[in-house]
Design an enzyme around this catalytic site. Structure first.
Site, PDB file in Angstrom:
ATOM      1  CG  ASP A  68      -2.055   0.879   1.428  1.00 18.51           C
ATOM      2  OD1 ASP A  68      -2.233   1.431   0.387  1.00 18.51           O
ATOM      3  OD2 ASP A  68      -2.202   1.341   2.481  1.00 18.51           O
ATOM      4  CG  HIS A  69      -0.307   4.871   0.540  1.00 18.41           C
ATOM      5  ND1 HIS A  69      -0.919   5.928   0.018  1.00 18.41           N
ATOM      6  CD2 HIS A  69      -1.394   4.355   1.433  1.00 18.41           C
ATOM      7  CE1 HIS A  69      -2.184   6.259  -0.041  1.00 18.41           C
ATOM      8  NE2 HIS A  69      -2.545   5.072   1.146  1.00 18.41           N
ATOM      9  CG  ASP A  77       0.251   8.117  -2.841  1.00 18.83           C
ATOM     10  OD1 ASP A  77       0.023   8.878  -3.642  1.00 18.83           O
ATOM     11  OD2 ASP A  77       0.077   8.013  -1.570  1.00 18.83           O
ATOM     12  CD  GLU A 103      -4.310   8.691  -3.420  1.00 14.51           C
ATOM     13  OE1 GLU A 103      -3.952   7.590  -2.768  1.00 14.51           O
ATOM     14  OE2 GLU A 103      -4.586  10.011  -2.888  1.00 14.51           O
ATOM     15  CG  HIS A 137      -5.167   7.925   4.550  1.00 20.73           C
ATOM     16  ND1 HIS A 137      -4.636   8.611   3.454  1.00 20.73           N
ATOM     17  CD2 HIS A 137      -5.152   6.638   4.001  1.00 20.73           C
ATOM     18  CE1 HIS A 137      -4.432   7.923   2.437  1.00 20.73           C
ATOM     19  NE2 HIS A 137      -5.005   6.423   2.749  1.00 20.73           N
ATOM     20  N   GLY A 195      -9.115   5.324   3.340  1.00 16.62           N
ATOM     21  CA  GLY A 195      -9.582   6.227   4.390  1.00 16.62           C
ATOM     22  C   GLY A 195     -10.881   5.697   4.779  1.00 16.62           C
ATOM     23  N   GLY A 196     -10.994   4.174   4.855  1.00 16.43           N
ATOM     24  CA  GLY A 196     -12.228   3.702   5.099  1.00 16.43           C
ATOM     25  C   GLY A 196     -12.710   3.871   6.535  1.00 16.43           C
ATOM     26  CB  THR A 197     -10.884   4.605   9.846  1.00 10.06           C
ATOM     27  OG1 THR A 197     -10.030   3.143   9.703  1.00 10.06           O
ATOM     28  CG2 THR A 197     -11.023   4.566  11.314  1.00 10.06           C
TER      29      THR A 197
HETATM   30  P1  13P Z   1      -7.926   4.668   7.352  1.00 12.22           P
HETATM   31  O1  13P Z   1      -6.727   4.428   8.253  1.00 12.22           O
HETATM   32  O2  13P Z   1      -8.629   5.992   7.334  1.00 12.22           O
HETATM   33  O3  13P Z   1      -8.807   3.309   7.797  1.00 12.22           O
HETATM   34  O4  13P Z   1      -7.268   4.522   5.839  1.00 12.22           O
HETATM   35  C1  13P Z   1      -6.536   3.359   5.552  1.00 12.22           C
HETATM   36  C2  13P Z   1      -6.005   3.386   4.062  1.00 12.22           C
HETATM   37  O5  13P Z   1      -6.733   4.146   3.255  1.00 12.22           O
HETATM   38  C3  13P Z   1      -4.865   2.823   3.883  1.00 12.22           C
HETATM   39  O6  13P Z   1      -4.273   3.025   2.784  1.00 12.22           O
END
Ligand code: 13P
Length: 283
Positions: free
Chosen positions: A81-82, A103, A133, A177, A206-208
Site C-alpha cells: 500500500d502507498h 502513490d 491514485e 486517512h 480512508g475507510g475508517t
Molecule cells: P484509514 O486509516 O482511514 O482506515 O485508511 C486506510 C487506508 O486508506 C490505507 O491506505
C-alpha cells in the site's frame, strides 16, 4: 490461497460487493483478519503501507503475509500500500506480493502518470497488478501529515487510466486517512462521473469512520476495494485495554489472543458491510 487482486476486483465488478483491504502490522492482525475471512468465506486483501515499515520491516512482515495467504482456505491477495520508492516496491514484488500501489498523488499529473507507468512495467514482469491514485486522499497513512483532500477530476481520471493501464484506481471523493474530525459525507456526484467514464475498478482509501450507508453506496457505484487501517489498530488497542480492565489477560498469550480478537472483530464488521461473505468460491 494466494491470488492476484485483479481477479477479485473484476469479479466484484460483476456484483455490488467490494473487497476489504485490511492493513496489518504484525502476525496477530494477520491471524485476526484471516479468521474473519475464513469464517465468512470471503476473499480478502492483506496490505501494508511503506510508511509503516519503520515498525514492521518489509523483509519480515512480507514473507509472513505471503505465507499466511498461501495457507488460507479463502482467496487472499497481498498488497503493498502507498508505495513511494522503487526500491521498496521492487522488494515487495520480490517477496511475492501480488499487487503494489504507486502513490504519486502529490505529484503533478504528468509525473504521476510517468512514474505509475514505470511501476506497471515493473509489476508486469512479476505477473502482479498495480493500483495508483488520482486526486489526493486527505491525511496521511500513518497520521504524520495533515494532507488536504483534493477531489479527483473525472477528466484526469480518464486520461490517467488510459495512459497508465493500472488495474485499480484510488480516487479522492472527500475521504481521508485516520479518524475524521467530523462525519465525512462523500462526493457521490464525482464517484458517478468517474464510474461512468472509466472501466477500471475503483478504490476507496480512508475507510475508517465512513458511515455504513455510504460504504454501501460506494460498493454499489464502482468502488471495489476498500482500505481499512486505523479502525483495525483502534480495535486491537481497545480490545487489549478492555481485556486488561476486565482481568481477562493473565499472561502474554492472553494478550496475543486479545490482539487477534481485536483485528477479527473489526474485519467481521467490515466484511458484512462490504457484502463479500460467501464470495470466496467465485474467485
Ligand atoms: P484509514 O486509516 O482511514 O482506515 O485508511 C486506510 C487506508 O486508506 C490505507 O491506505
Amino acid at each position: 490461497m494466494l491470488v492476484n487482486m485483479k481477479t477479485m476486483l473484476l469479479e466484484a465488478q460483476k456484483g455490488s460487493w467490494a473487497v476489504g483491504s485490511f492493513s496489518v502490522s504484525n502476525m496477530e492482525m494477520v491471524l485476526g483478519v484471516l479468521k474473519a475471512a475464513e469464517e465468512t468465506n470471503s476473499p480478502v486483501i492483506l496490505q501494508i503501507a511503506e510508511v509503516r515499515l519503520k515498525q514492521s520491516p518489509l523483509e519480515l512482515i512480507g514473507p509472513l503475509m505471503v505465507a499466511a495467504a498461501k495457507n488460507a482456505k479463502v482467496p487472499v491477495a497481498v498488497h503493498f500500500d502507498h508505495g513511494l520508492t522503487k526500491e521498496k516496491i521492487k522488494l515487495a514484488l520480490d517477496l511475492g506480493f501480488t499487487s503494489v500501489m504507486f502513490d504519486g498523488s502529490h505529484l503533478p499529473l504528468e509525473e504521476n502518470i510517468a512514474k505509475t507507468k514505470e511501476t506497471v512495467a515493473l509489476a508486469r514482469k512479476y505477473g502482479a497488478c498495480v493500483e495508483a491514485e488520482i486526486g489526493c486522499v486527505g491525511g496521511s497513512e500513518d497520521g504524520s501529515e495533515d494532507i488536504a483532500i483534493n477531489c479527483t477530476s473525472p477528466a484526469q481520471a480518464v486520461k490517467f487510466a488510459a495512459e497508465t493501464q493500472v488495474d485499480a484506481l484510488a480516487i479522492a471523493i472527500g475521504n481521508a486517512h485516520g479518524n475524521y474530525k467530523e462525519t465525512p459525507h462523500l462526493r457521490f456526484d464525482i464517484l458517478s462521473e468517474v464510474k461512468a467514464s472509466v472501466s477500471v475498478p475503483l478504490v476507496l482509501h480512508g475507510g475508517t469512520g465512513i458511515l455504513p450507508e455510504e460504504f454501501i453506496k460506494c460498493r454499489e457505484n464502482g468502488i471495489k476495494k476498500i482500505n481499512i487501517a486505523t479502525a483495525t489498530f483502534d480495535s486491537v488497542e481497545n480490545t487489549v485495554r478492555n481485556a486488561y480492565r476486565d482481568n481477562i489477560i493473565k499472561g502474554y498469550y492472553d494478550l496475543q489472543a486479545a490482539e487477534v480478537e481485536g483485528a477479527y472483530k473489526n474485519a467481521m464488521k467490515h466484511i458484512e458491510i462490504f457484502d463479500c461473505s460467501n464470495k470466496a468460491e467465485i474467485i
